[in-house]
Design a protein around this motif. Structure first.
Motif: not given
Ligand code: SF4
Ligand code: SF4
Length: 319
Positions: A39, A178-179, A210, A213, A218, A221, A226, A229-230, A233, A304
């Motif tokens: 990450h 990704a939450y 958090t 991205p 990134r 994702l 994804a 979508t992230y 969100l 974020c």
């Protein structure tokens, strides 16, 4: 209609998109790290070559003279692996600063780093240690095999020196995907219960961050399809209560070459603070960058910081 992050801030209060006052100077010592986490927003690794030298470190030290009361936040990569780390700490010891070091814990068991825990203690450093979960499987998946066991050994050693009781030792959580992070207070309760019961480990506070991205997260994702979508969100969960507290209103980040940024995320994205003519500011121009009312360099990634409970390098903003 999709509104930009700047528009969302300005709709609440135009001042939220501007610098307020300098409370934290965050120094990123470079991208050398003993780990290579999935990450990582700065894409650090053992191959990291962009690392701060003595010249920039000396400038930072001289600029911090007279800044009593602010926080010096030392990060990386793994800052302790940079030879200038000990210089920076030793040279700022009498300046009346709160000094934070962001440690990945596993560095304490690297060969030749046995001196580190006593060094933290001797210099009164506050520790912010990343531990993305209290379960070994989740930590090892993000950080590499064996990272959890090494982290627990490091925490036990730090506890034996008084860190986590008489000296501040904070843990930093980030989600494994990704939450958004769960409630900071709820996670702190769970971490304290689990780490105490299973490993006899204690710590001061847990801070949730958090995932931004950017960087390696990134890339991950994008590969999974994804990313959008992230990003959606993060924007959908915009929390107006976090908007006025975004850390870039009171923090300036310095990179290994001395360039200035509104935060470490902007640094990773190569978005420095610019003059009106478009020239990047350096540590020599700190007073200009820290002028109240100066506009912030904002982008889509900024959502974020305001999603859910909000997020900063010192945890949630609106818990
Ligand atoms: S997340 Fe932290 S510990 Fe992991 S590679 Fe990046 S800088 Fe190193
Ligand atoms: S990503 Fe950086 S510049 Fe953007 S809101 Fe967060 S702290 Fe501010």
């Amino acid at each position: 209609m999709n509104r930009t992050f700047r528009d969302r801030l300005a709709a609440i209060n135009p001042a939220y998109a501007t610098f307020d006052s300098l409370q934290t100077l965050q120094v990123n010592m470079g991208d050398l790290c003993n780990l290579k986490c999935s990450h990582c927003h700065v894409a650090a690794s053992p191959a990291g070559k962009r690392n701060m030298g003595r010249g920039v470190a000396e400038k930072i030290v001289s600029l911090l003279e007279g800044k009593r009361g602010i926080t010096l936040d030392i990060t990386g990569g793994c800052p302790e692996l940079n030879p200038q780390f000990t210089y920076l700490v030793e040279a700022t010891g009498q300046m009346g600063l709160r000094r934070i070091v962001r440690s990945n814990l596993a560095v304490l068991s690297e060969p030749g780093m046995e001196w580190l825990p006593e060094f933290y203690l001797e210099h009164g450093l506050v520790l912010f240690c990343s531990l993305p979960c209290y379960s070994a499987d989740n930590v090892d998946r993000q950080r590499g095999a064996g990272a959890f066991a090494r982290s627990i050994r490091a925490l036990k050693l730090l506890n034996s020196l008084g860190y986590g009781s008489t000296h501040e030792l904070n843990l930093v959580y980030n989600p494994g995907g990704a939450y958004l992070p769960g409630s900071q207070s709820g996670l702190e309760y769970a971490y304290k219960a689990e780490l105490s019961a299973r490993h006899g480990v204690s710590f001061s506070n847990l801070y949730t961050i958090t995932n931004a991205p950017i960087g390696r997260f990134r890339d991950h994702l994008e590969k999974k399809g994804a990313l959008e979508t992230y990003l959606d969100l993060l924007a959908e969960r915009f929390n107006p209560d976090a908007a006025g507290a975004i850390m870039c209103r009171t923090l300036i980040s310095v990179d290994w070459q001395g360039f200035l940024y509104n935060c470490d995320f902007n640094q990773a994205l190569g978005m420095p603070i610019l003059t009106p003519e478009g020239m990047p500011l350096t540590i020599d121009n700190l007073e200009t960058a820290a002028r109240s009312g100066t506009g912030l360099a904002l982008g889509r990634h900024c959502f974020c910081c305001t999603a859910g409970e909000g997020s900063s390098c010192t945890g949630s903003l609106a818990a």
